[in-house]
Enzyme design. Sequence first.
Site, PDB file in Angstrom:
ATOM      1  N   LYS A 153       0.839  -1.191   0.000  1.00 47.83           N
ATOM      2  CA  LYS A 153       0.000   0.000   0.000  1.00 47.83           C
ATOM      3  C   LYS A 153       0.872   1.239   0.000  1.00 47.83           C
ATOM      4  O   LYS A 153       1.993   1.152   0.493  1.00 47.83           O
ATOM      5  CB  LYS A 153      -0.957   0.021   1.199  1.00 47.83           C
ATOM      6  CG  LYS A 153      -0.385  -0.336   2.569  1.00 47.83           C
ATOM      7  CD  LYS A 153       0.761   0.383   3.178  1.00 47.83           C
ATOM      8  CE  LYS A 153       0.765   1.844   3.393  1.00 47.83           C
ATOM      9  NZ  LYS A 153       2.020   2.333   4.063  1.00 47.83           N
ATOM     10  N   TYR A 238      -4.630   3.963   6.485  1.00 51.42           N
ATOM     11  CA  TYR A 238      -5.180   3.036   7.493  1.00 51.42           C
ATOM     12  C   TYR A 238      -6.436   3.615   8.137  1.00 51.42           C
ATOM     13  O   TYR A 238      -7.314   2.869   8.563  1.00 51.42           O
ATOM     14  CB  TYR A 238      -4.131   2.723   8.569  1.00 51.42           C
ATOM     15  CG  TYR A 238      -3.001   1.868   8.053  1.00 51.42           C
ATOM     16  CD1 TYR A 238      -3.164   0.500   7.886  1.00 51.42           C
ATOM     17  CD2 TYR A 238      -1.769   2.426   7.720  1.00 51.42           C
ATOM     18  CE1 TYR A 238      -2.133  -0.289   7.408  1.00 51.42           C
ATOM     19  CE2 TYR A 238      -0.736   1.649   7.236  1.00 51.42           C
ATOM     20  CZ  TYR A 238      -0.917   0.293   7.074  1.00 51.42           C
ATOM     21  OH  TYR A 238       0.091  -0.481   6.591  1.00 51.42           O
TER      22      TYR A 238
HETATM   23  P1  NAD Z   1      12.411   1.572   2.211  1.00 51.19           P
HETATM   24  O1  NAD Z   1      12.938   2.847   1.655  1.00 51.19           O
HETATM   25  O2  NAD Z   1      12.993   1.087   3.480  1.00 51.19           O
HETATM   26  O3  NAD Z   1      12.542   0.415   1.115  1.00 51.19           O
HETATM   27  C1  NAD Z   1      12.393   0.657  -0.260  1.00 51.19           C
HETATM   28  C2  NAD Z   1      13.304  -0.255  -1.051  1.00 51.19           C
HETATM   29  O4  NAD Z   1      13.204   0.092  -2.433  1.00 51.19           O
HETATM   30  C3  NAD Z   1      14.788  -0.120  -0.662  1.00 51.19           C
HETATM   31  O5  NAD Z   1      15.353  -1.394  -0.590  1.00 51.19           O
HETATM   32  C4  NAD Z   1      15.398   0.638  -1.837  1.00 51.19           C
HETATM   33  O6  NAD Z   1      16.751   0.273  -2.075  1.00 51.19           O
HETATM   34  C5  NAD Z   1      14.523   0.188  -2.991  1.00 51.19           C
HETATM   35  N1  NAD Z   1      14.524   1.130  -4.105  1.00 51.19           N
HETATM   36  C6  NAD Z   1      14.626   0.785  -5.398  1.00 51.19           C
HETATM   37  N2  NAD Z   1      14.610   1.872  -6.187  1.00 51.19           N
HETATM   38  C7  NAD Z   1      14.510   2.931  -5.363  1.00 51.19           C
HETATM   39  C8  NAD Z   1      14.474   4.340  -5.602  1.00 51.19           C
HETATM   40  N3  NAD Z   1      14.480   4.850  -6.829  1.00 51.19           N
HETATM   41  N4  NAD Z   1      14.371   5.136  -4.510  1.00 51.19           N
HETATM   42  C9  NAD Z   1      14.289   4.635  -3.271  1.00 51.19           C
HETATM   43  N5  NAD Z   1      14.337   3.310  -2.988  1.00 51.19           N
HETATM   44  C10 NAD Z   1      14.447   2.461  -4.035  1.00 51.19           C
HETATM   45  O7  NAD Z   1      10.837   1.742   2.339  1.00 51.19           O
HETATM   46  P2  NAD Z   1       9.824   0.824   3.143  1.00 51.19           P
HETATM   47  O8  NAD Z   1       9.450   1.494   4.389  1.00 51.19           O
HETATM   48  O9  NAD Z   1      10.307  -0.574   3.196  1.00 51.19           O
HETATM   49  O10 NAD Z   1       8.518   0.923   2.182  1.00 51.19           O
HETATM   50  C11 NAD Z   1       8.440   0.201   0.968  1.00 51.19           C
HETATM   51  C12 NAD Z   1       6.961   0.022   0.590  1.00 51.19           C
HETATM   52  O11 NAD Z   1       6.340  -0.753   1.600  1.00 51.19           O
HETATM   53  C13 NAD Z   1       6.169   1.312   0.504  1.00 51.19           C
HETATM   54  O12 NAD Z   1       5.228   1.208  -0.532  1.00 51.19           O
HETATM   55  C14 NAD Z   1       5.448   1.401   1.836  1.00 51.19           C
HETATM   56  O13 NAD Z   1       4.235   2.112   1.769  1.00 51.19           O
HETATM   57  C15 NAD Z   1       5.218  -0.063   2.123  1.00 51.19           C
HETATM   58  N6  NAD Z   1       5.123  -0.336   3.568  1.00 51.19           N
HETATM   59  C16 NAD Z   1       4.052  -1.019   4.025  1.00 51.19           C
HETATM   60  C17 NAD Z   1       3.926  -1.282   5.361  1.00 51.19           C
HETATM   61  C18 NAD Z   1       2.736  -2.061   5.868  1.00 51.19           C
HETATM   62  O14 NAD Z   1       2.549  -2.116   7.082  1.00 51.19           O
HETATM   63  N7  NAD Z   1       1.968  -2.696   5.000  1.00 51.19           N
HETATM   64  C19 NAD Z   1       4.896  -0.831   6.249  1.00 51.19           C
HETATM   65  C20 NAD Z   1       5.991  -0.156   5.757  1.00 51.19           C
HETATM   66  C21 NAD Z   1       6.106   0.091   4.403  1.00 51.19           C
END
Ligand code: NAD
Length: 395
Positions: A153, A238
């Site tokens: 999401k 949420y």
């Molecule tokens: P994050 O920044 O920690 O992870 C993102 C990943 O994408 C990293 O590994 C990064 O290297 C990679 N990536 C590839 N291309 C990129 C670019 N151009 N710029 C930035 N990163 C790039 O983020 P996150 O917190 O893990 O969130 C990732 C997704 O998961 C989002 O869509 C977020 O909304 C979702 N999320 C959902 C929940 C949930 O409870 N369902 C919780 C946290 C995050």
Amino acid sequence: MKKNALYELNRRDFIHYAGTSALVLPALSMLSACGGTTTQSAEKTEASDASGERKLGIALVGLGKYSEGQLAPALEETKLCRLAGIVTGTPEKAEKWKKKYNIPEQNIYNYQTFDQIADNPEIDIVYVVLPNGMHAEYTIRAAQAGKHIICEKPMAITSADCQKMIDACNKAGKKLSIGYRLHFEPHNLEMMRLGQQVEFGKVEKLIAQNGQKEGNDTPWRFDKELSGGGPLPDVGIYCLQGAIYTKGQLPVSVTAQYHPITDKEKFKEVEEGMDFQLQFEDGSVADCKTSYTEKYNLLRAEAANGWFELQPAYQYGGLEGQTSRGEMNIENVNQQARQIDAFADCILNNKPTTVPGEMGLRDVQLIEAIYQAADTGQKISTTNVQKVLDHYSTA
Ligand code: NAD
């Protein structure tokens, strides 16, 4: 599950709460019928369950905070699927994950080689965990590679992209679900039950608040092209979800107000926070609030004959529920393990998911309407959004 007298579960509720565990055996027996393969060896391996049946293989795309902290550990608890592959642009991460999770070299991809996943029979499901602005591209590429998909999401940053993702999955004949973990979480399921079955009478008012102090460790969250917005699509979603599944109805209109910006450097492109209100057809209202600088975590329903609430409501664990009749006293579970196993069950038993792409589209349409309301100061009609609800079901 610990329950007091008030929350005594009947058998049908138990099956509902038990989620996928009650479905494991029939699901596994359906594997070959659904086109899956089975291992020849009866010996228990990481890739098989106790009966020797093959678990569905999942590839995580994007090894950031959520993949590392939540999804990979959850995949060690899933019964119907397992972490089989990874997609990462960082060779050091590939090496670390390969060792930690015993991932074979041929199941490791980068963003350039990703499409070759089409030729890998060990990967059944691609789980897109990238910045929001990249969800559409990787979901569409995964569908074209012939894989089922879980997309995090918010589904995408525009409703037009959501529709393209749905179309690509339909064209490929593959299932698409959104990472809405709380639809598999017992406290939130209880809010759904109490609200939708009007246990405390008609729900007249909802209060949904989700805010957190967002640091600088994921800079893409402040970049509109990659995030689609600030706290609204990230954590405010949420509140939208909670209000809708507790009420069991879609709002007919929305109003919204941005919070004043206190950090002009950080919030150049996205909002710092906002209040938004959902109006329902029967005159009831959900008062919602989301922020990247203030902390709150509440889902509360005020009904004709009492109230019920979760606080905290949306985090990964430690959820607590109260009602005007007493405590909910419900056990916390691994939400992501349940969510992912439920999707595997849908694939194995050819069932629809309760959190489909259409629900992701609905929420992005509502988010667009909320931004329009905040930008214009007008009440925006939402009667044209995708009609999809997760009805509480005791079936
Ligand atoms: P994050 O920044 O920690 O992870 C993102 C990943 O994408 C990293 O590994 C990064 O290297 C990679 N990536 C590839 N291309 C990129 C670019 N151009 N710029 C930035 N990163 C790039 O983020 P996150 O917190 O893990 O969130 C990732 C997704 O998961 C989002 O869509 C977020 O909304 C979702 N999320 C959902 C929940 C949930 O409870 N369902 C919780 C946290 C995050």
